[in-house]
Design a protein around this motif. Structure first.
Motif, PDB file in Angstrom:
ATOM      1  N   LEU A 179      -6.207  -1.954 -13.875  1.00  9.75           N
ATOM      2  CA  LEU A 179      -5.482  -1.086 -14.791  1.00  9.75           C
ATOM      3  C   LEU A 179      -6.186  -1.051 -16.141  1.00  9.75           C
ATOM      4  CD1 LEU A 179      -1.820  -2.162 -14.018  1.00  9.75           C
ATOM      5  CD2 LEU A 179      -3.056  -0.185 -13.155  1.00  9.75           C
ATOM      6  N   SER A 217      -6.818  -4.178 -18.704  1.00 12.88           N
ATOM      7  CA  SER A 217      -6.620  -5.434 -17.992  1.00 12.88           C
ATOM      8  C   SER A 217      -7.588  -6.492 -18.495  1.00 12.88           C
ATOM      9  CB  SER A 217      -6.829  -5.225 -16.485  1.00 12.88           C
ATOM     10  OG  SER A 217      -8.156  -4.840 -16.212  1.00 12.88           O
ATOM     11  N   SER A 267       5.727  -2.581  -7.762  1.00 14.60           N
ATOM     12  CA  SER A 267       4.381  -2.032  -7.657  1.00 14.60           C
ATOM     13  C   SER A 267       3.335  -3.128  -7.487  1.00 14.60           C
ATOM     14  CB  SER A 267       4.041  -1.211  -8.906  1.00 14.60           C
ATOM     15  OG  SER A 267       2.697  -0.756  -8.834  1.00 14.60           O
ATOM     16  N   ASN A 313      -0.087   0.569  -8.900  1.00 13.35           N
ATOM     17  CA  ASN A 313      -0.041   1.694  -9.825  1.00 13.35           C
ATOM     18  C   ASN A 313       1.039   1.520 -10.884  1.00 13.35           C
ATOM     19  OD1 ASN A 313      -2.111   3.198  -8.490  1.00 13.35           O
ATOM     20  ND2 ASN A 313      -0.628   3.755  -6.908  1.00 13.35           N
ATOM     21  N   THR A 314       1.032   2.421 -11.857  1.00 13.26           N
ATOM     22  CA  THR A 314       2.041   2.387 -12.907  1.00 13.26           C
ATOM     23  C   THR A 314       3.384   2.843 -12.351  1.00 13.26           C
ATOM     24  OG1 THR A 314       1.652   4.672 -13.588  1.00 13.26           O
ATOM     25  CG2 THR A 314       0.272   2.958 -14.616  1.00 13.26           C
ATOM     26  N   VAL A 315       4.452   2.558 -13.079  1.00 11.59           N
ATOM     27  CA  VAL A 315       5.791   2.963 -12.645  1.00 11.59           C
ATOM     28  C   VAL A 315       5.894   4.479 -12.478  1.00 11.59           C
ATOM     29  CG1 VAL A 315       8.223   3.055 -13.340  1.00 11.59           C
ATOM     30  CG2 VAL A 315       6.956   0.895 -13.505  1.00 11.59           C
ATOM     31  N   GLU A 336       3.570   6.641 -11.759  1.00 12.52           N
ATOM     32  CA  GLU A 336       2.793   7.027 -10.573  1.00 12.52           C
ATOM     33  C   GLU A 336       3.537   6.672  -9.289  1.00 12.52           C
ATOM     34  OE1 GLU A 336      -1.800   6.621 -12.240  1.00 12.52           O
ATOM     35  OE2 GLU A 336      -0.718   4.829 -11.587  1.00 12.52           O
ATOM     36  N   CYS A 337       4.098   5.470  -9.245  1.00 13.60           N
ATOM     37  CA  CYS A 337       4.845   5.038  -8.057  1.00 13.60           C
ATOM     38  C   CYS A 337       6.069   5.916  -7.834  1.00 13.60           C
ATOM     39  CB  CYS A 337       5.283   3.582  -8.204  1.00 13.60           C
ATOM     40  SG  CYS A 337       3.945   2.377  -8.114  1.00 13.60           S
ATOM     41  N   ASP A 363       7.039  -2.776 -12.489  1.00 12.77           N
ATOM     42  CA  ASP A 363       5.663  -3.292 -12.476  1.00 12.77           C
ATOM     43  C   ASP A 363       5.621  -4.708 -13.046  1.00 12.77           C
ATOM     44  OD1 ASP A 363       6.136  -2.824 -15.151  1.00 12.77           O
ATOM     45  OD2 ASP A 363       4.446  -1.469 -15.450  1.00 12.77           O
TER      46      ASP A 363
END
Length: 350
Positions: free
Chosen positions: A109, A112, A233, A236-238, A240-241, A270
């Motif tokens: 991500l 990170s 997750s 992916n990000t919230v 996106e999910c 996440d």
């Protein structure tokens, strides 16, 4: 008890798993958490190819592929993909050729921390799921990145089509509208099991390619089942999910000929994602140890370990009240654990 207003029998389907999978009460885990009653839906022990959630999707996906005349299946994933391993096993049972296009790259991500990811080395590239892929007879193509994987896929299709083979690709994770039907069926199965056990407030699962979460979301909605679906997750990000779940639910609903339901009962978090896909954090290893040492249940560091870490954190912060009954959907992944052997040995002693 509401009945689901759809007929799954009209879809092509091949039998691959042992259904229903067990639903186990976990009193020692529940006591250790000091909170809700935890039950585990054991989709990790459903038989073929060391088990896992993808078998439910593959029953419908390969049913459709066979109806289309397929003799060769191509699918995709990371080097230690559970979906690839289960697809290889299913193809072996059905007499289909299996081509796996696997990518070394691990998604990090933005922002990170710098971590050493187990995306290369002897354990990651030659043990776990990779070894089983080969054992089940798949042809494995390991690629450096997405562009390399796409070029490899195109070459495979051209070569095999020229040889007169009927090639059908399956999506990453088996997650499309057809694959979602597998976990719509699972929602029905789980609802019927729980009717004999306990009133359940919440279902917790991992979300990667989103087919499992979408199937549970759709199934619980169509059943008019008042339960929360918590999706943790792993990649992916919230946003996106959430978008993936909505898209897949819409696609599956269209196949079923029903209106896509509202998904107000679905929560995406996440909280245990860490730095990205395939990158376990200390809390993930803590969760793996806790499940192992209280119930003898094996989690993996990519999917179920992260979902369990999210569950534990939600209990300890009070986001999941102590009065609830929670079903943790164990989606499998045992072979992938051995791809992380150097970390596993160190963490298991913790």
């Amino acid at each position: 008890m509401a009945e689901i207003p759809v007929d799954l029998a009209r879809f092509d389907r091949v039998p691959l798993g042992n259904w229903p999978t067990p639903l186990e009460d976990c009193p020692r885990l529940s006591k250790a958490l000091g909170g809700p009653r935890i039950l585990v839906k054991r989709d990790d022990v459903n038989g073929l190819g060391v088990g896992g959630n993808k078998l439910r999707k593959l029953e419908f996906l390969l049913g459709a592929a066979l109806a289309d005349g397929a003799d060769t299946i191509v699918t995709f994933g990371g080097v230690q993909t559970n979906h690839g391993r289960q697809t290889a096993a299913a193809c072996a049972r059905l007499g289909l050729r299996c081509e796996l296009v696997l990518t070394r790259q691990v998604t990090r991500l933005p922002g990170s921390r710098s971590l050493t990811a187990p995306r290369d080395g002897e354990a990651y590239e030659r043990s776990g799921n990779v070894a089983l892929d080969l054992l089940f007879g798949a042809r494995v193509h390991v690629c450096d990145d997405g562009a390399h994987a796409e070029a490899t896929y195109q070459r495979i299709v051209e070569e095999l089509s020229s040889a007169g083979r009927k090639v059908v690709p399956l999506p990453i994770g088996g997650s499309d509208g057809v694959g979602v039907l597998g976990y719509l069926a699972a929602a029905i199965e789980l609802r019927d099991q729980l009717a004999k056990v306990a009133k359940t407030n919440r279902i917790v699962c991992a979300i990667g390619s989103a087919g499992t979460a979408a199937g549970l979301a759709l199934g619980t909605a169509l059943l008019d089942w008042p339960v929360i679906v918590d999706a943790a997750s792993v990649s992916n990000t919230v946003p996106e999910c959430s978008a993936d779940i909505e898209r897949l639910v819409s696609d599956a609903a269209a196949l079923l000929g029903v209106r896509a339901p509202r998904l107000d009962h679905v929560r995406v978090t996440d909280r245990a994602l860490g730095d990205g896909y395939g990158l376990p954090t200390p809390v993930v290893w803590d969760a793996i140890r806790l499940f192992g040492r209280t119930e003898g249940i094996t989690l993996d560091p990519v999917y179920t370990g992260k979902a369990a870490a999210a569950l534990i954190d939600a209990v300890r912060t009070g986001d999941i009240p102590a009065t609830e009954t929670v079903v943790f959907v164990h989606t499998g992944g045992l072979p992938g654990l051995f791809g992380y052997a150097p970390e596993l040995i160190e963490e298991a002693q913790g």
